[in-house]
Scaffold this motif. Structure first.
Motif, short mmCIF file in Angstrom:
data_model
loop_
_atom_site.label_atom_id
_atom_site.label_comp_id
_atom_site.label_asym_id
_atom_site.label_seq_id
_atom_site.Cartn_x
_atom_site.Cartn_y
_atom_site.Cartn_z
N THR A 175 7.29 -16.35 -12.62
CA THR A 175 6.53 -15.16 -13.01
C THR A 175 6.72 -13.98 -12.06
O THR A 175 6.73 -12.83 -12.50
CB THR A 175 5.03 -15.47 -13.09
N ARG A 176 6.85 -14.22 -10.78
CA ARG A 176 6.88 -13.11 -9.81
C ARG A 176 8.26 -12.45 -9.78
O ARG A 176 9.23 -13.01 -10.29
CB ARG A 176 6.46 -13.60 -8.44
N TRP A 177 8.34 -11.28 -9.17
CA TRP A 177 9.61 -10.55 -9.12
C TRP A 177 9.82 -9.97 -7.74
O TRP A 177 8.87 -9.64 -7.04
CB TRP A 177 9.66 -9.45 -10.18
N HIS A 178 11.07 -9.83 -7.35
CA HIS A 178 11.42 -9.27 -6.05
C HIS A 178 11.45 -7.76 -6.20
O HIS A 178 12.48 -7.16 -6.51
CB HIS A 178 12.77 -9.81 -5.57
N THR A 238 0.83 -1.21 0.00
CA THR A 238 0.00 0.00 0.00
C THR A 238 0.86 1.25 0.00
O THR A 238 0.65 2.19 -0.79
CB THR A 238 -0.92 0.02 1.23
N GLN A 239 1.88 1.27 0.86
CA GLN A 239 2.73 2.45 0.95
C GLN A 239 3.51 2.69 -0.34
O GLN A 239 3.61 3.82 -0.82
CB GLN A 239 3.71 2.30 2.12
N THR A 240 4.06 1.63 -0.93
CA THR A 240 4.86 1.78 -2.15
C THR A 240 4.03 2.35 -3.28
O THR A 240 4.46 3.29 -3.99
CB THR A 240 5.44 0.42 -2.57
N LEU A 241 2.85 1.82 -3.50
CA LEU A 241 2.01 2.26 -4.61
C LEU A 241 1.37 3.62 -4.33
O LEU A 241 1.18 4.42 -5.25
CB LEU A 241 0.93 1.22 -4.89
N ILE A 289 -3.90 -8.34 -2.85
CA ILE A 289 -4.73 -7.71 -3.88
C ILE A 289 -5.45 -6.50 -3.30
O ILE A 289 -5.51 -5.43 -3.92
CB ILE A 289 -5.73 -8.72 -4.46
N LEU A 290 -5.98 -6.64 -2.08
CA LEU A 290 -6.65 -5.51 -1.43
C LEU A 290 -5.67 -4.36 -1.19
O LEU A 290 -6.02 -3.18 -1.38
CB LEU A 290 -7.26 -5.97 -0.11
N ALA A 291 -4.44 -4.69 -0.80
CA ALA A 291 -3.44 -3.65 -0.55
C ALA A 291 -3.07 -2.92 -1.83
O ALA A 291 -2.92 -1.69 -1.84
CB ALA A 291 -2.19 -4.28 0.08
N CYS A 292 -2.92 -3.66 -2.94
CA CYS A 292 -2.61 -3.03 -4.23
C CYS A 292 -3.73 -2.08 -4.65
O CYS A 292 -3.48 -0.96 -5.11
CB CYS A 292 -2.39 -4.09 -5.30
N ALA A 293 -4.97 -2.53 -4.51
CA ALA A 293 -6.10 -1.69 -4.88
C ALA A 293 -6.15 -0.42 -4.04
O ALA A 293 -6.39 0.68 -4.55
CB ALA A 293 -7.40 -2.49 -4.72
N ILE A 310 2.16 -5.98 -9.93
CA ILE A 310 1.86 -6.59 -8.63
C ILE A 310 0.41 -7.05 -8.53
O ILE A 310 0.15 -8.19 -8.13
CB ILE A 310 2.25 -5.64 -7.48
N PRO A 311 -0.58 -6.20 -8.88
CA PRO A 311 -1.96 -6.70 -8.77
C PRO A 311 -2.21 -7.92 -9.65
O PRO A 311 -2.80 -8.92 -9.19
CB PRO A 311 -2.80 -5.50 -9.23
N TYR A 312 -1.73 -7.86 -10.90
CA TYR A 312 -1.94 -8.99 -11.81
C TYR A 312 -1.28 -10.26 -11.27
O TYR A 312 -1.88 -11.34 -11.27
CB TYR A 312 -1.40 -8.67 -13.20
N LEU A 313 -0.02 -10.15 -10.83
CA LEU A 313 0.71 -11.34 -10.40
C LEU A 313 0.09 -11.96 -9.15
O LEU A 313 0.09 -13.19 -8.99
CB LEU A 313 2.19 -10.99 -10.15
N ASN A 314 -0.43 -11.13 -8.26
CA ASN A 314 -1.09 -11.69 -7.08
C ASN A 314 -2.38 -12.39 -7.44
O ASN A 314 -2.68 -13.46 -6.92
CB ASN A 314 -1.33 -10.57 -6.06
#
Length: 309
Positions: free
Chosen positions: A107-110, A49-52, A173-177, A138-142
């Motif tokens: 598929t995921r990334w650090h 959440t903070q990053t986005l 997903i909730l955090a990304c949104a 991030i949202p898609y990958l989660n």
């Protein structure tokens, strides 16, 4: 090249710390489970959440770069899913739970290794460019990870309603949104709250790596199992090439191109292990993939930075 090595060494040392804590019994099984749940449900959602929410997208080719990075991940997703009949069938006979770890590993990334590298190389502008990737991927990958784990980790396909509920309740997903919404609507965030989120976010990074180390069975982790080697090839070698190809297609060049390729070339996310644990995946295999990819990055990332000039 030195930037990549200096970024990776602390990651490897924290994984080693987790292994030592487990090996000498300083933290017991029930305590590890509690740490996993706190990391999954509290620390990482706060970090995302903070990053986005605080990313600065001013003056950046957001649409073109975001589409290129998203399509790079989508292409890899399609490739791994096409390989599934071979991996789970006559070729390797992988259980469904193990396939989900191969999927996450490929598929995921650090995100935060990428942010550290581009921040050291390109400063705040590089971090803003990498944040475009975070918002796009991030949202898609989660969502993709939850769907794949829901479909194959349990051995039997769940009902659509169960999968939708799992998506709706997924804390990542909730955090990304939430983070994207706060950024898009320019919602002001109280400074002490941001500082609190920053402290907890740093705890998320360290704790996820400690948990990876605690799950390691060292002989298994360092053995050249075919599925682990496959994720190294797909994630650390093919993924940067896919990023380059899609960026070229959208006319992305210069610093933005280099940042996209670096984001494609870092190892898989450390929190993939926590996701595997919480959703029924092959967590020991996931820990091995994370460790082996981190070790491989000591070679592949410096080589990638050399190619980028």
């Amino acid at each position: 090249m030195l930037v990549a090595l200096n970024t990776l060494i602390p990651i490897f040392l924290i994984i080693a710390l987790g292994f030592a804590l487990q090996r000498f019994g300083l933290i017991t099984g029930a305590m590890w489970e509690g740490l996993e749940r706190i990391t999954y449900y509290v620390l990482f959602p706060i970090l995302l959440t903070q990053t986005l929410a605080t990313a600065d997208f001013t003056g950046i080719p957001v649409i073109g770069m975001g589409l290129a990075m998203f399509l790079g991940k989508l292409t890899m997703t399609a490739l791994v899913l096409m390989l599934r009949p071979l991996l789970m069938g006559s070729m390797w006979h992988l259980p469904g739970a193990s396939f989900t770890s191969v999927f996450q590993g490929s598929t995921r990334w650090h995100t935060f290794v990428a942010l550290a590298i581009v921040g050291n190389l390109y400063g705040s502008q590089g971090i803003s460019l990498a944040s475009v990737g975070a918002a796009a991927m991030i949202p898609y990958l989660n969502i993709a990870s939850v769907l794949v784990l829901s479909r194959w980790a349990g051995g039997t396909p769940p009902k659509k309603r169960v999968m939708l509920i799992a998506l709706a309740k997924n804390p990542f997903i909730l955090a990304c949104a939430l983070g994207i919404g706060l950024n898009a609507f320019e919602v002001p965030i109280w400074d002490p709250l941001l500082n609190t989120a920053d402290i907890l976010g740093r705890a998320a990074l360290g704790m996820s790596l400690v948990l990876v180390g605690a799950a390691l069975k060292l002989p298994e982790a360092l053995s050249p199992r075919p599925e682990i080697l496959l994720t190294i090839v797909l994630k650390l070698m093919l993924m940067p090439a896919l990023m380059f190809g899609w960026c070229f297609a959208f006319g992305i060049d210069g610093m933005a191109l280099k940042v996209a390729i670096i984001c494609g070339g870092v190892q898989t996310a450390a929190n993939a292990y926590v996701v595997a644990r919480q959703l029924g995946g092959d967590a020991p295999l996931m820990a091995s993939i994370i460790t082996m990819q981190t070790l491989a990055c000591f070679v592949t990332l410096p080589a990638l930075l050399w190619l980028l000039g």
